[in-house]
Design a protein around this motif. Sequence first.
Motif, mmCIF file in Angstrom:
data_model
loop_
_atom_site.group_PDB
_atom_site.id
_atom_site.type_symbol
_atom_site.label_atom_id
_atom_site.label_comp_id
_atom_site.label_asym_id
_atom_site.label_seq_id
_atom_site.Cartn_x
_atom_site.Cartn_y
_atom_site.Cartn_z
ATOM 1 N N UNK A 29 0.829 -1.215 0.000
ATOM 2 C CA UNK A 29 0.000 0.000 0.000
ATOM 3 C C UNK A 29 0.850 1.246 0.000
ATOM 4 N N UNK A 30 0.214 2.391 -0.192
ATOM 5 C CA UNK A 30 0.931 3.662 -0.235
ATOM 6 C C UNK A 30 1.461 3.964 -1.625
ATOM 7 N N UNK A 31 2.091 5.125 -1.784
ATOM 8 C CA UNK A 31 2.575 5.546 -3.098
ATOM 9 C C UNK A 31 3.744 4.692 -3.584
ATOM 10 N N UNK A 32 3.989 4.775 -4.872
ATOM 11 C CA UNK A 32 5.198 4.227 -5.472
ATOM 12 C C UNK A 32 6.219 5.369 -5.540
ATOM 13 N N UNK A 33 7.485 5.046 -5.829
ATOM 14 C CA UNK A 33 8.504 6.083 -5.944
ATOM 15 C C UNK A 33 9.479 5.707 -7.048
ATOM 16 N N UNK A 34 10.155 6.710 -7.590
ATOM 17 C CA UNK A 34 11.127 6.516 -8.657
ATOM 18 C C UNK A 34 12.401 7.259 -8.316
ATOM 19 N N UNK A 35 13.541 6.591 -8.465
ATOM 20 C CA UNK A 35 14.846 7.209 -8.251
ATOM 21 C C UNK A 35 15.301 7.884 -9.541
ATOM 22 N N UNK A 36 16.064 8.966 -9.407
ATOM 23 C CA UNK A 36 16.599 9.684 -10.556
ATOM 24 C C UNK A 36 17.895 10.361 -10.147
ATOM 25 N N UNK A 37 18.602 10.933 -11.115
ATOM 26 C CA UNK A 37 19.864 11.620 -10.825
ATOM 27 C C UNK A 37 20.007 12.831 -11.729
ATOM 28 N N UNK A 38 20.622 13.875 -11.198
ATOM 29 C CA UNK A 38 20.934 15.086 -11.952
ATOM 30 C C UNK A 38 22.441 15.314 -11.877
ATOM 31 N N UNK A 39 23.078 15.518 -13.025
ATOM 32 C CA UNK A 39 24.513 15.783 -13.090
ATOM 33 C C UNK A 39 24.704 17.291 -13.220
ATOM 34 N N UNK A 40 25.312 17.911 -12.228
ATOM 35 C CA UNK A 40 25.402 19.370 -12.162
ATOM 36 C C UNK A 40 26.827 19.848 -12.401
ATOM 37 N N UNK A 41 26.927 20.976 -13.125
ATOM 38 C CA UNK A 41 28.208 21.627 -13.326
ATOM 39 C C UNK A 41 28.535 22.571 -12.183
ATOM 40 N N UNK A 43 28.070 25.649 -11.807
ATOM 41 C CA UNK A 43 27.029 26.631 -11.500
ATOM 42 C C UNK A 43 25.827 26.054 -10.791
ATOM 43 N N UNK A 44 25.860 24.772 -10.460
ATOM 44 C CA UNK A 44 24.747 24.148 -9.765
ATOM 45 C C UNK A 44 23.573 23.823 -10.660
ATOM 46 N N UNK A 45 23.791 23.782 -11.994
ATOM 47 C CA UNK A 45 22.726 23.471 -12.952
ATOM 48 C C UNK A 45 23.204 22.378 -13.904
ATOM 49 N N UNK A 46 22.247 21.711 -14.537
ATOM 50 C CA UNK A 46 22.601 20.789 -15.614
ATOM 51 C C UNK A 46 23.099 21.583 -16.808
ATOM 52 N N UNK A 47 23.911 20.964 -17.649
ATOM 53 C CA UNK A 47 24.363 21.624 -18.875
ATOM 54 C C UNK A 47 23.264 21.609 -19.932
ATOM 55 N N UNK A 48 22.541 20.525 -19.977
ATOM 56 C CA UNK A 48 21.374 20.406 -20.857
ATOM 57 C C UNK A 48 20.520 19.274 -20.303
ATOM 58 N N UNK A 49 19.399 18.999 -20.986
ATOM 59 C CA UNK A 49 18.458 18.006 -20.472
ATOM 60 C C UNK A 49 19.017 16.589 -20.482
ATOM 61 N N UNK A 50 20.121 16.365 -21.211
ATOM 62 C CA UNK A 50 20.748 15.061 -21.205
ATOM 63 C C UNK A 50 21.408 14.711 -19.885
ATOM 64 N N UNK A 51 21.598 15.717 -19.005
ATOM 65 C CA UNK A 51 22.199 15.467 -17.686
ATOM 66 C C UNK A 51 21.169 15.036 -16.645
ATOM 67 N N UNK A 52 19.995 14.662 -17.085
ATOM 68 C CA UNK A 52 18.938 14.173 -16.202
ATOM 69 C C UNK A 52 18.738 12.688 -16.498
ATOM 70 N N UNK A 53 18.971 11.825 -15.517
ATOM 71 C CA UNK A 53 18.812 10.380 -15.672
ATOM 72 C C UNK A 53 17.616 9.955 -14.840
ATOM 73 N N UNK A 54 16.607 9.375 -15.496
ATOM 74 C CA UNK A 54 15.402 8.957 -14.791
ATOM 75 C C UNK A 54 14.721 7.859 -15.603
ATOM 76 N N UNK A 55 13.496 7.480 -15.229
ATOM 77 C CA UNK A 55 12.889 6.296 -15.826
ATOM 78 C C UNK A 55 12.673 6.393 -17.320
ATOM 79 N N UNK A 56 12.576 7.589 -17.884
ATOM 80 C CA UNK A 56 12.420 7.710 -19.336
ATOM 81 C C UNK A 56 13.709 8.060 -20.052
#
Length: 484
Positions: A29-41, A43-56
């Motif tokens: 019971x209860x919600x499901x959850x998904x792990x993901x990762x962000x690769x930051x430079x 400046x504390x930001x991703x360089x582009x959307x390719x630095x986001x790793x997740x289920x899709x």
Amino acid sequence: MTSTPLSKGANVPVTVPAVRAELTWGAGGGPDADASALLLGSGGKVRDDGDFVFYNQPRHATGSVRHAGKRQGAEITDAIEVDLHRVEAAIDRVMLCASADGGTFGAMRDLRLRLLDAASGAELAYFPVSAATETALVAGELYRRGDGWKFRAVGQGYASGLAGLATDFGISVDEEEPPPPPPLPFTAQPPAPAPVMPTAPPPPPAANPYGPPPTGAPAPAPPQNAPAGPAHSLSKGEEHLPIDMRKRLSLRKEQIAVSLRKHGADNVQARVILVLDASGSMSALYSKRVVHDVVERMAAVSAALVPDGVMQAWTFASNPARLPDLSLPALPQWLELHVRVGSLGIFKRRKPSANGQVDMRQVGFGNEEQKVIAQIRDYVRQSPSAVPTLVLFFSDGGVYRNAEIERELRAAVEEPLFWQFVGLGRSNYGVLERFDTLTGRRVDNVGFFAVDDIATLSDAELYDRLLTEFPSWLKAATAAGILR
């Protein structure tokens, strides 16, 4: 487990080359959850959307970070694996994130983050995560310290979900628009007769004081607004387009005919396939309707080359998806229904869209050109055509699967299709930029050019560049026996 759990903000050194971060919670019971990762430079930001790793988008282009997937039992675990030695020098930290689906983290039992040695499975750190109304959170982070790495327990929550978390770190997320209404059935209506206006009889011709023109004199020039020649032939369904779109299409078809004639390909016929990049970095080009304009301009190519004017279409990012065929009468609604990235929709778990729309969550965020190339090759083999196939492939770059792309396009040399790639911006196009110089092919089956801003390119220049190499390939492929 480690004997002493980490408190929020605590850190430990990481001395192993690769780690596995496991997000774990109690099942039942209860919600499901998904792990993901962000690769930051830095400046504390991703360089582009390719630095986001997740289920899709389960793998970073470098292979340094990947979404390892879920295990279910008495407890549920979702994991991210990080090869620290392969993380690029430009990346300062890897944020280990999570999003809740179907509720908040406060409704989950015994939520925790474990950091393991990826090789031995030994536990390096253990962080019990406390949360309440949050639907997304940064559970921990891996960050550089000198020549090594450290892990910090973070536990920062977001009530705005994964999209809100991703936006904070520089991921471009468009606002999701409500789906357009289903198309109305089209019923052709005969044009209304023009009103008959009373006219006065024409005045008698003025007397010529110099007598009749001499025999053989040229006839008077027609007035400037008189038709210059026979009327332009309509493509199937063209008459049903809005008047402004019909005018643009007519002018563009004439320009295409000029470009083909210039390259010795008058009256050529072809099957036309359109391919649209839908990776995360393309979001701005969709929201600014640059891609809409590209599709309308390519519809003119199909109208000029395909007898019935129908064009097949694909979109792709991490995965390819075939779009509904585009016919001229459907062009206005096709643009609204199918030319979209839907970045926000990628994060949502929902049923496939109506009206034949592709669920962009299934398409993903990344750049996997080789997959759509392979799918189109399969389609051409399974649906042979009496005429050659011209593939018009639009992308903003970020190409990294060079070996796989080259393998697919080299294998396609013996097939009756020509690949014309168009770069939307000066980005990294990898092997596509080098194909004209690649040897070992019987014929050159690939064309490529890139433009900074395709919207500023005139139709004349666009169609000249688009159709320069296709006629040369037609001749070479015919001589080689590829085309018959």
